[in-house]
Structures are given as C-alpha cells and as structure tokens.
Design a protein around this motif. Structure first.
Motif, PDB file in Angstrom:
ATOM      1  N   ILE A  62     -95.077 133.047  22.462  1.00  0.00           N
ATOM      2  CA  ILE A  62     -93.665 133.371  22.677  1.00  0.00           C
ATOM      3  C   ILE A  62     -93.254 134.538  21.791  1.00  0.00           C
ATOM      4  O   ILE A  62     -92.524 135.443  22.226  1.00  0.00           O
ATOM      5  CB  ILE A  62     -92.785 132.134  22.396  1.00  0.00           C
ATOM      6  CG1 ILE A  62     -92.962 131.108  23.518  1.00  0.00           C
ATOM      7  CG2 ILE A  62     -91.315 132.536  22.270  1.00  0.00           C
ATOM      8  CD1 ILE A  62     -92.240 129.804  23.269  1.00  0.00           C
ATOM      9  N   SER A  63     -93.741 134.553  20.557  1.00  0.00           N
ATOM     10  CA  SER A  63     -93.446 135.656  19.649  1.00  0.00           C
ATOM     11  C   SER A  63     -93.959 136.975  20.217  1.00  0.00           C
ATOM     12  O   SER A  63     -93.275 138.002  20.158  1.00  0.00           O
ATOM     13  CB  SER A  63     -94.082 135.391  18.277  1.00  0.00           C
ATOM     14  OG  SER A  63     -93.867 136.476  17.400  1.00  0.00           O
ATOM     15  N   ARG A 139     -91.346 119.787  24.932  1.00  0.00           N
ATOM     16  CA  ARG A 139     -91.134 118.760  23.900  1.00  0.00           C
ATOM     17  C   ARG A 139     -91.970 119.025  22.643  1.00  0.00           C
ATOM     18  O   ARG A 139     -91.690 118.468  21.571  1.00  0.00           O
ATOM     19  CB  ARG A 139     -91.489 117.384  24.468  1.00  0.00           C
ATOM     20  CG  ARG A 139     -92.938 117.312  24.923  1.00  0.00           C
ATOM     21  CD  ARG A 139     -93.333 115.985  25.517  1.00  0.00           C
ATOM     22  NE  ARG A 139     -94.688 116.043  26.049  1.00  0.00           N
ATOM     23  CZ  ARG A 139     -95.787 116.013  25.322  1.00  0.00           C
ATOM     24  NH1 ARG A 139     -95.695 115.908  24.001  1.00  0.00           N
ATOM     25  NH2 ARG A 139     -96.982 116.076  25.886  1.00  0.00           N
ATOM     26  N   LEU A 140     -93.029 119.844  22.781  1.00  0.00           N
ATOM     27  CA  LEU A 140     -93.883 120.131  21.622  1.00  0.00           C
ATOM     28  C   LEU A 140     -93.143 120.944  20.562  1.00  0.00           C
ATOM     29  O   LEU A 140     -93.531 120.934  19.393  1.00  0.00           O
ATOM     30  CB  LEU A 140     -95.131 120.901  22.068  1.00  0.00           C
ATOM     31  CG  LEU A 140     -96.135 120.133  22.942  1.00  0.00           C
ATOM     32  CD1 LEU A 140     -97.247 121.067  23.401  1.00  0.00           C
ATOM     33  CD2 LEU A 140     -96.711 118.946  22.186  1.00  0.00           C
ATOM     34  N   ILE A 141     -92.091 121.672  20.971  1.00  0.00           N
ATOM     35  CA  ILE A 141     -91.285 122.424  20.008  1.00  0.00           C
ATOM     36  C   ILE A 141     -90.399 121.417  19.289  1.00  0.00           C
ATOM     37  O   ILE A 141     -89.384 120.955  19.822  1.00  0.00           O
ATOM     38  CB  ILE A 141     -90.418 123.500  20.700  1.00  0.00           C
ATOM     39  CG1 ILE A 141     -91.284 124.371  21.619  1.00  0.00           C
ATOM     40  CG2 ILE A 141     -89.706 124.351  19.659  1.00  0.00           C
ATOM     41  CD1 ILE A 141     -92.379 125.127  20.913  1.00  0.00           C
ATOM     42  N   LEU A 146     -84.291 125.386  17.563  1.00  0.00           N
ATOM     43  CA  LEU A 146     -85.099 126.484  18.114  1.00  0.00           C
ATOM     44  C   LEU A 146     -85.348 126.261  19.601  1.00  0.00           C
ATOM     45  O   LEU A 146     -85.271 127.206  20.397  1.00  0.00           O
ATOM     46  CB  LEU A 146     -86.432 126.581  17.376  1.00  0.00           C
ATOM     47  CG  LEU A 146     -87.418 127.654  17.893  1.00  0.00           C
ATOM     48  CD1 LEU A 146     -86.789 129.033  17.822  1.00  0.00           C
ATOM     49  CD2 LEU A 146     -88.718 127.611  17.101  1.00  0.00           C
ATOM     50  N   ARG A 147     -85.635 125.032  19.974  1.00  0.00           N
ATOM     51  CA  ARG A 147     -85.875 124.712  21.387  1.00  0.00           C
ATOM     52  C   ARG A 147     -84.631 125.043  22.220  1.00  0.00           C
ATOM     53  O   ARG A 147     -84.732 125.612  23.308  1.00  0.00           O
ATOM     54  CB  ARG A 147     -86.245 123.241  21.535  1.00  0.00           C
ATOM     55  CG  ARG A 147     -86.688 122.864  22.947  1.00  0.00           C
ATOM     56  CD  ARG A 147     -87.289 121.469  22.990  1.00  0.00           C
ATOM     57  NE  ARG A 147     -86.344 120.451  22.617  1.00  0.00           N
ATOM     58  CZ  ARG A 147     -86.444 119.695  21.534  1.00  0.00           C
ATOM     59  NH1 ARG A 147     -87.462 119.847  20.709  1.00  0.00           N
ATOM     60  NH2 ARG A 147     -85.546 118.774  21.256  1.00  0.00           N
ATOM     61  N   ARG A 237     -86.976 133.977  14.126  1.00  0.00           N
ATOM     62  CA  ARG A 237     -86.864 132.525  14.007  1.00  0.00           C
ATOM     63  C   ARG A 237     -88.171 131.835  14.393  1.00  0.00           C
ATOM     64  O   ARG A 237     -88.605 130.877  13.744  1.00  0.00           O
ATOM     65  CB  ARG A 237     -85.747 132.008  14.911  1.00  0.00           C
ATOM     66  CG  ARG A 237     -84.344 132.290  14.389  1.00  0.00           C
ATOM     67  CD  ARG A 237     -83.369 131.288  14.925  1.00  0.00           C
ATOM     68  NE  ARG A 237     -83.748 129.942  14.534  1.00  0.00           N
ATOM     69  CZ  ARG A 237     -83.346 128.849  15.179  1.00  0.00           C
ATOM     70  NH1 ARG A 237     -82.587 128.943  16.241  1.00  0.00           N
ATOM     71  NH2 ARG A 237     -83.721 127.653  14.769  1.00  0.00           N
ATOM     72  N   VAL A 238     -88.792 132.328  15.463  1.00  0.00           N
ATOM     73  CA  VAL A 238     -90.062 131.758  15.920  1.00  0.00           C
ATOM     74  C   VAL A 238     -91.146 131.940  14.851  1.00  0.00           C
ATOM     75  O   VAL A 238     -91.912 131.019  14.566  1.00  0.00           O
ATOM     76  CB  VAL A 238     -90.512 132.415  17.250  1.00  0.00           C
ATOM     77  CG1 VAL A 238     -91.946 132.016  17.591  1.00  0.00           C
ATOM     78  CG2 VAL A 238     -89.574 132.000  18.392  1.00  0.00           C
ATOM     79  N   GLU A 239     -91.193 133.111  14.256  1.00  0.00           N
ATOM     80  CA  GLU A 239     -92.204 133.379  13.231  1.00  0.00           C
ATOM     81  C   GLU A 239     -91.970 132.529  11.984  1.00  0.00           C
ATOM     82  O   GLU A 239     -92.928 132.130  11.314  1.00  0.00           O
ATOM     83  CB  GLU A 239     -92.205 134.867  12.891  1.00  0.00           C
ATOM     84  CG  GLU A 239     -92.779 135.727  14.029  1.00  0.00           C
ATOM     85  CD  GLU A 239     -92.784 137.196  13.712  1.00  0.00           C
ATOM     86  OE1 GLU A 239     -92.090 137.609  12.767  1.00  0.00           O
ATOM     87  OE2 GLU A 239     -93.488 137.938  14.427  1.00  0.00           O
ATOM     88  N   GLU A 240     -90.718 132.265  11.669  1.00  0.00           N
ATOM     89  CA  GLU A 240     -90.417 131.364  10.542  1.00  0.00           C
ATOM     90  C   GLU A 240     -90.927 129.956  10.829  1.00  0.00           C
ATOM     91  O   GLU A 240     -91.455 129.287   9.948  1.00  0.00           O
ATOM     92  CB  GLU A 240     -88.904 131.321  10.297  1.00  0.00           C
ATOM     93  CG  GLU A 240     -88.362 132.512   9.537  1.00  0.00           C
ATOM     94  CD  GLU A 240     -88.928 132.623   8.124  1.00  0.00           C
ATOM     95  OE1 GLU A 240     -89.047 131.575   7.466  1.00  0.00           O
ATOM     96  OE2 GLU A 240     -89.278 133.735   7.717  1.00  0.00           O
TER      97      GLU A 240
END
Length: 243
Positions: A62-63, A139-141, A146-147, A237-240
């Motif tokens: 996604i990043s 659901r894995l997120i 963030l989801r 945010r994803v990378e964090e």
C-alpha cells in the motif's frame, strides 16, 4: 513416554491400588489437556505471526501504491495542468487584448497545448488495497484508525474518478476540428488551417470554450494537489505502522 505411563498403569492395577489408579488417571487427563492447550497456544502464536507478516506485506504494498499515486498524479495532473492552464491563459490574453504574433506556428501550437488532458481525472493506484478488500483480509490491519483512513481515502478516490468522467469539455474536440493533430509531426499546421485557426480566435464560441477549459483545468489541478497531499500524508501513517 507412553510405554512408561502404561507400565505405571499396569502396576497400579496389578497391585489392586484402585484409588491411586484413579488419581493417576485424573493426573494423566490433566496432562493431556495441558498438552492440548499448549499445542493450541503454539498454533495461535504461529497464526498470529503469519498474520502479522501478512499485514506488514500488505502495508508495504500500500505504501508503494501511495508513492506511485503521488508521483504519477504530480507528474500527470499537477505539472501538466500547470502548463495547460498557462497555455489557456495565453490564449485568453490574446483574445481579450490581441497582440502582434511573431511566430504564427509557435503561437498556434501553444494555444493548442491548452487542449491537452481534457477527458477527466481517472488515475488510481490501489491494487494492494483492493486485494485486501476482495480477499477479506482488511481485518488484518489491526489499527482501527488507519483501516478507517485507508477506506475513506480510496473511496474518495473512486468517487472523484467517477465524477470526473462526467466533467468533459469541448475545447479539445474543437481544437482538433480546426487543425488535425499528427503524433509523428505534432508541430505541423498547413496554411489553410492556420488561417482558420486565427479566424476562430475572434469568435464568441472560442472565448467561451477557453473559459470553460480553464474552469476544468483549475478544478482538476486543485483536486490533483489534494490527492498528492493526502496520499503523502497517508503514506507516512502507513510507514509508521510498519515500523
């Protein structure tokens, strides 16, 4: 190990020590239950480890998608629309206050470039997110916030892409009707088309089309800038979360 417990069982039975046998049998059941619980826990740990790695892989993808979306949107819809708007403003300036044309061919080609990209905003890099949704793996997120942000971002992108399909202008078609465009020789305009083009610049319809195209250009560039800004923010945010 099983043979050892079997010998103890047989010894207790042969010695007629029934009470001790019951106590032993109960202890053996407890050991079996504990073994099952340990096995289940190990299985849960392994499953959790797999899910954690899968979540990380999805977030990395996604990043990458967000990075590509940001770069492509900047290149195609911000930078090119900067040039598009500049060329349209050049045409508008001439229409409102005509000035002496030094190089007719360059003049016509500059105005013609204002017709670039007139078919709407449709760029979406969302393969990783769409796979998450289609496989039920969203659901894995585990980060709920963030989801939610991912869902809102990609939903908004889809809505914007659909809306942009309805917003088309006639400027590009009009320019192509005045002068044919040849990819192999984009700068060529024959004398007849030059004269027709210069005549069309004086018409009310051409002035209206320029203004309409400018409205579309400003709107699309503003939307593209927001996409770049929001994609970069979401990527951070994803990378964090990956860290």
């Amino acid at each position: 190990m099983l043979a050892f417990f079997r010998r103890i069982r047989q010894q207790l039975l042969s010695e007629n020590k029934f009470s001790k046998y019951l106590l032993y049998a109960f202890g053996e059941i407890i050991l079996v239950v504990i073994g099952i619980l340990i096995a289940l826990q190990i299985n849960n740990w392994n499953e959790e480890r797999k899910n954690t790695q899968l979540e990380k892989n999805y977030l990395i993808s996604i990043s990458t998608d967000l990075e590509n979306l940001s770069l492509n949107t900047q290149r195609i819809y911000v930078d090119q629309f900067d040039e598009k708007i500049e060329n349209l403003l050049f045409a508008k300036k001439y229409i409102e206050v005509p000035f002496a044309i030094v190089d007719t061919l360059q003049f016509i080609n500059t105005i013609s470039k204002g017709a670039a990209s007139f078919s709407g905003f449709y760029l979406v890099d969302d393969e990783a997110y769409q796979e998450l949704v289609s496989t039920g793996n969203l659901r894995l997120i585990r980060n709920d916030s963030l989801r939610k942000d991912l869902s809102e971002f990609y939903t908004d992108m889809k809505v914007q892409a659909e809306l942009s399909k309805r917003y088309n202008t006639e400027y590009g078609n009009y320019i192509n009707a005045i002068r044919p465009f040849n990819n192999d020789n984009p700068s060529y305009v024959n004398l007849y088309d030059v004269n027709e083009f210069l005549e069309e610049l004086k018409t009310k319809k051409f002035r209206q089309l320029v203004d309409h195209e400018l409205t579309y250009g400003y709107r699309t560039r503003r939307m593209a800038k927001n996409v770049v800004k929001n994609a970069q923010k979401l990527k951070e945010r994803v990378e964090e979360e990956i860290k």
